[in-house]
Design an enzyme around this catalytic site. Structure first.
Site, PDB file in Angstrom:
ATOM      1  N   THR A  13      -8.582  52.482  66.678  1.00 32.11           N
ATOM      2  CA  THR A  13      -8.003  52.780  65.265  1.00 32.11           C
ATOM      3  C   THR A  13      -6.518  52.683  65.471  1.00 32.11           C
ATOM      4  OG1 THR A  13      -7.920  55.193  66.160  1.00 32.11           O
ATOM      5  CG2 THR A  13      -9.893  54.566  65.127  1.00 32.11           C
ATOM      6  N   GLY A  14      -5.708  52.678  64.318  1.00 29.99           N
ATOM      7  CA  GLY A  14      -4.148  52.609  64.632  1.00 29.99           C
ATOM      8  C   GLY A  14      -3.849  51.240  65.415  1.00 29.99           C
ATOM      9  N   SER A  15      -4.475  50.140  64.957  1.00 24.97           N
ATOM     10  CA  SER A  15      -4.371  48.995  65.851  1.00 24.97           C
ATOM     11  C   SER A  15      -3.666  47.748  65.466  1.00 24.97           C
ATOM     12  CB  SER A  15      -5.672  48.575  66.339  1.00 24.97           C
ATOM     13  OG  SER A  15      -6.780  48.437  65.323  1.00 24.97           O
ATOM     14  N   THR A  16      -2.960  48.114  64.197  1.00 21.83           N
ATOM     15  CA  THR A  16      -2.028  46.946  63.746  1.00 21.83           C
ATOM     16  C   THR A  16      -0.456  46.722  64.564  1.00 21.83           C
ATOM     17  OG1 THR A  16      -0.996  48.624  62.163  1.00 21.83           O
ATOM     18  CG2 THR A  16      -3.125  47.245  61.396  1.00 21.83           C
ATOM     19  N   GLY A  18       1.769  48.283  68.372  1.00 17.91           N
ATOM     20  CA  GLY A  18       1.859  49.000  69.328  1.00 17.91           C
ATOM     21  C   GLY A  18       0.944  49.104  70.287  1.00 17.91           C
ATOM     22  N   ILE A  19       0.661  50.378  70.884  1.00 14.15           N
ATOM     23  CA  ILE A  19      -0.436  50.472  71.982  1.00 14.15           C
ATOM     24  C   ILE A  19      -1.831  49.951  71.525  1.00 14.15           C
ATOM     25  CG2 ILE A  19      -1.605  52.000  73.263  1.00 14.15           C
ATOM     26  CD1 ILE A  19       1.157  53.629  73.777  1.00 14.15           C
ATOM     27  N   TYR A 154       3.497  68.048  68.254  1.00 12.22           N
ATOM     28  CA  TYR A 154       2.913  66.449  68.835  1.00 12.22           C
ATOM     29  C   TYR A 154       2.197  66.870  70.222  1.00 12.22           C
ATOM     30  CZ  TYR A 154       2.602  61.889  70.951  1.00 12.22           C
ATOM     31  OH  TYR A 154       2.229  60.910  71.696  1.00 12.22           O
TER      32      TYR A 154
END
Length: 264
Positions: A13-16, A18-19, A154
């Site tokens: 997830t959130g893989s477009t 950065g990490i 956070y």
């Protein structure tokens, strides 16, 4: 050690960028069929194009969905009903004074950083348990242990992920499914570069000087004395997703450059 993930499907997830993108690339290089997820079609397409040259690149595919709510998570599940590896990387952050963090922002960060991982793990872990093999990861942070005063919300969300990871590992005990949290430290992602760049402009120094200042002022216990690269974080994630990591579960795996003052 040769890590071979051919025949495995991995959702990151959130893989477009950065990490997340580095993890997706690492898993694809090991032969996994990787599912990229993001909110924007253009960024998903660009990420897929970057994976094409990897070993598992021809099998890579993308899903456009906003995982910040239940409907978005369900859209991903509908598009990809089954997975062998789930990396819950999606997360948001940003400096904000504690007294200015209202209920809506607390709710937003928990929906994105915590609830997305809960919703997806609740679904995909069932299939993994039935098949007797699976890997689930939650990308936490050293901020889970060193709660930053400028980002209490956070840090708290990342601490929650560690509790979630340990608890789910116990739920899945003996099933062949491992669950771990990964704790990066300051990492040179696009968002962090932008964040440090803004600080550099405010203080009239270069980006490199500001990175060094940030570490001295905010993370003085760093042992590597630099920001990590996304690929360095991804290397640990790929190992934790591998068959070779079968005895590693319920753990908080640190890749934070030695910032945390603990030998445990």
């Amino acid at each position: 050690m040769l890590i071979d993930l051919s025949g495995k499907t991995a959702i990151v997830t959130g893989s477009t960028g950065g990490i997340g993108l580095a993890i997706a690339r690492g898993l694809a290089e090991a032969g996994a069929a990787v599912v990229i997820s993001g909110r924007e079609q253009g960024r998903v397409a660009a990420a897929l194009a970057e994976l094409r040259a990897t070993r598992g690149g021809p099998l890579a595919r993308g899903v456009v969905a906003d995982l910040a709510d239940a409907a978005g998570c369900q859209a991903l599940i509908a598009a990809e009903p089954s997975a062998d590896i789930l990396v819950n990387n999606l997360g948001i952050y940003g400096a904000r004074d504690f007294f200015e963090i209202d209920d809506a922002h607390w709710e937003e960060i928990f929906q994105v950083n915590v609830m997305s991982g809960i919703r997806l793990s609740r679904h995909y872990a069932r299939g993994m348990r039935e098949r007797g093999w699976g890997r689930i990861q939650f990308i936490s942070s050293e901020s889970a242990l060193n709660i930053p005063t400028e980002m209490v919300h956070y840090g708290v969300s990342k601490t929650a992920l560690q509790g979630l990871s340990r608890g789910l590992a116990k739920v899945l005990a003996g099933s062949g499914v491992t669950v771990n949290s990964i704790l990066p430290g300051p990492t040179r992602t696009e968002g962090v570069i932008e964040f440090i760049g803004a600080m550099a402009r405010e203080r009239g120094v270069s980006q490199a000087e500001m990175e060094a200042l940030f570490l001295r002022e905010n993370r003085p216990t760093s042992l590597i004395k630099r920001f990590a690269t996304p690929e360095e974080v991804a290397n640990l994630c790929v190992y934790a997703a591998s068959p070779q990591a079968s005895a590693t579960t319920g753990a908080a795996l640190r890749v934070e450059g030695g910032i945390v003052e603990s030998i445990a």
